[in-house]
Design an enzyme around this catalytic site. Structure first.
Site, mmCIF file in Angstrom:
data_model
loop_
_atom_site.group_PDB
_atom_site.id
_atom_site.type_symbol
_atom_site.label_atom_id
_atom_site.label_comp_id
_atom_site.label_asym_id
_atom_site.label_seq_id
_atom_site.Cartn_x
_atom_site.Cartn_y
_atom_site.Cartn_z
ATOM 1 N N HIS A 154 0.977 -1.423 0.130
ATOM 2 C CA HIS A 154 0.002 -0.424 0.147
ATOM 3 C C HIS A 154 1.486 1.220 -0.209
ATOM 4 O O HIS A 154 1.586 1.059 0.024
ATOM 5 C CB HIS A 154 -1.025 0.532 1.409
ATOM 6 C CG HIS A 154 -0.259 -0.134 1.985
ATOM 7 N ND1 HIS A 154 0.406 -0.921 3.420
ATOM 8 C CD2 HIS A 154 -0.088 1.537 2.592
ATOM 9 C CE1 HIS A 154 0.802 -0.469 4.434
ATOM 10 N NE2 HIS A 154 1.046 0.641 4.348
ATOM 11 N N HIS A 200 -5.816 -2.314 4.507
ATOM 12 C CA HIS A 200 -5.623 -1.382 3.108
ATOM 13 C C HIS A 200 -5.066 -1.638 2.204
ATOM 14 O O HIS A 200 -3.769 -2.239 2.144
ATOM 15 C CB HIS A 200 -5.712 -0.234 4.278
ATOM 16 C CG HIS A 200 -3.593 0.175 4.914
ATOM 17 N ND1 HIS A 200 -3.874 -0.799 5.620
ATOM 18 C CD2 HIS A 200 -2.844 0.963 5.044
ATOM 19 C CE1 HIS A 200 -2.405 -0.878 6.030
ATOM 20 N NE2 HIS A 200 -2.025 0.575 5.224
ATOM 21 N N HIS A 215 4.674 7.516 2.987
ATOM 22 C CA HIS A 215 5.890 5.959 2.454
ATOM 23 C C HIS A 215 4.474 4.956 1.495
ATOM 24 O O HIS A 215 3.384 5.385 1.296
ATOM 25 C CB HIS A 215 5.639 5.315 4.108
ATOM 26 C CG HIS A 215 4.497 4.720 4.513
ATOM 27 N ND1 HIS A 215 3.718 5.314 5.950
ATOM 28 C CD2 HIS A 215 4.178 3.550 4.321
ATOM 29 C CE1 HIS A 215 2.671 4.247 5.526
ATOM 30 N NE2 HIS A 215 2.807 3.383 4.769
ATOM 31 N N HIS A 247 1.102 -1.324 14.865
ATOM 32 C CA HIS A 247 0.188 0.225 15.190
ATOM 33 C C HIS A 247 -1.089 -0.518 15.849
ATOM 34 O O HIS A 247 -1.307 -1.450 16.041
ATOM 35 C CB HIS A 247 -0.454 -0.094 13.514
ATOM 36 C CG HIS A 247 0.754 0.637 11.904
ATOM 37 N ND1 HIS A 247 1.019 2.137 12.797
ATOM 38 C CD2 HIS A 247 1.161 0.428 11.462
ATOM 39 C CE1 HIS A 247 1.808 2.030 11.812
ATOM 40 N NE2 HIS A 247 1.750 1.128 10.989
ATOM 41 N N TYR A 256 9.388 1.567 9.760
ATOM 42 C CA TYR A 256 9.476 2.925 9.001
ATOM 43 C C TYR A 256 11.310 2.998 8.485
ATOM 44 O O TYR A 256 11.518 3.984 9.510
ATOM 45 C CB TYR A 256 8.783 4.146 9.685
ATOM 46 C CG TYR A 256 7.332 4.287 9.200
ATOM 47 C CD1 TYR A 256 7.056 3.989 8.479
ATOM 48 C CD2 TYR A 256 6.243 3.170 10.633
ATOM 49 C CE1 TYR A 256 5.019 3.689 8.189
ATOM 50 C CE2 TYR A 256 4.935 3.067 10.282
ATOM 51 C CZ TYR A 256 4.973 3.495 8.841
ATOM 52 O OH TYR A 256 3.384 3.289 8.787
ATOM 53 N N GLU A 266 8.285 1.090 4.315
ATOM 54 C CA GLU A 266 7.761 0.584 5.773
ATOM 55 C C GLU A 266 8.122 -1.341 5.068
ATOM 56 O O GLU A 266 7.477 -1.351 4.068
ATOM 57 C CB GLU A 266 6.786 0.953 5.836
ATOM 58 C CG GLU A 266 5.050 -0.211 7.436
ATOM 59 C CD GLU A 266 3.935 0.446 7.073
ATOM 60 O OE1 GLU A 266 3.747 0.141 8.022
ATOM 61 O OE2 GLU A 266 3.447 0.643 5.905
#
Length: 308
Positions: A154, A200, A215, A247, A256, A266
């Protein structure tokens, strides 16, 4: 969920300041596989697991950042329909001819209110991977080279008018909102959108400057591989932003870091499943620290302010 329409993230084109240094980094530290170079000098990469010709393109430029982020759709008919639907929604589109990118047929490009160029395409040459499609082994030699992610997962993009971008993705492209951080009752700080069952496929954070990259994310299979990625970054003196950590949003594990040009990337693992019939998860600003970095429960300034 039936995988039709927009299927998944397909490729990203990144601007880099030193192409040779970047090729070495993406090949040997990140562990991507170079698949070609074109007449413009762009260099193409894929992960060891991916089957299509490329997912990452590097272009020499005077400033770092992202040129465009693309999604693959399931057919020419879907591409034509989505182009028509975007135009009817008031979004201008541009057809880019086949061959502009290596092994890629026609693409449809449009610019979001956030200032980012997004592409849709239906066809890219499938070159496969070392395991093959008949009685494959579990992994190949390239799975041990560098960090060795299994796919481009993503992107997180920074810009204004994220609600207008969300509307295009949900009303036209068939995405759905998975999670969001609410600034107040009327505005979000950040949104996470999916076209699949992933946590996501693209995300946005409200930011005054348009067209910024926070990112690009690459998927790893296990938390142990995220820890191994941190070791490889340290061995190669890679600038780490934060992590390894977890997260709150998505519940994914993460680290990261920055490539030699300042583009953040990431390495990501896990994340909750998402389905379009579920109510989006809401985070409030009093818990924004836990939403982004669950262990520390606080944000670092660099994560919020450094973009390319």
């Amino acid at each position: 969920m039936a995988m039709t329409g927009v299927l998944r993230p397909g490729h990203v084109q990144l601007r880099v300041l030193d192409l040779n240094e970047s090729v070495d980094f993406y090949s040997n530290v990140l562990g991507l596989i170079e698949t070609g170079r074109d007449a413009m000098g762009r260099v193409y990469f894929k992960t060891w697991e991916e089957r299509d010709h490329h997912s990452v393109i590097l272009r020499q430029a005077d400033n770092a950042g992202v040129d465009f982020f693309a999604f693959k759709v399931d057919s020419d008919a879907t591409l034509a329909k989505l182009e028509k639907d975007l135009n009817a929604y008031g979004v201008a589109t541009k057809r880019i001819e086949a061959g502009d990118l290596l092994e890629t047929r026609e693409r449809v490009r449009f610019t979001l209110p956030t200032g980012h160029d997004i592409e849709l395409y239906a066809h890219k040459t499938a070159i496969g991977n070392e395991m093959g499609e008949l009685n494959p082994e579990a992994w190949c030699a390239n799975a041990e080279k560098g960090i060795a992610p299994i796919r481009l997962d993503h992107a997180l993009l920074y810009g204004p008018d994220i609600e207008k971008a969300q509307a295009i993705f949900t009303d036209v492209l068939g995405f759905f909102l998975v999670e969001h951080i609410a600034l107040d009752d009327s505005q979000d700080l950040a949104i996470w959108l999916s076209c699949s069952t992933k946590a996501h496929d693209i995300a946005f954070v409200r930011h005054p400057e348009p067209g910024k990259l926070h990112h690009v994310s690459f998927l790893l299979e296990t938390w142990e591989q995220v820890l191994r990625a941190a070791d490889i970054m340290s061995m190669n003196r890679v600038s780490i932003d934060i992590g390894p950590t977890r997260h709150g949003v998505t519940r994914g594990t993460t680290i990261y870091a920055f490539d030699p040009n300042g583009n953040r990337f990431e390495t990501f693992c896990g994340g909750n499943y998402a389905y379009p019939d579920q109510k989006p998860t809401k985070w409030t600003m009093d818990e924004v620290g836990a939403a982004v970095f669950y262990h520390d429960r606080k944000l670092n300034d660099r994560f919020l302010t450094v973009v390319t």
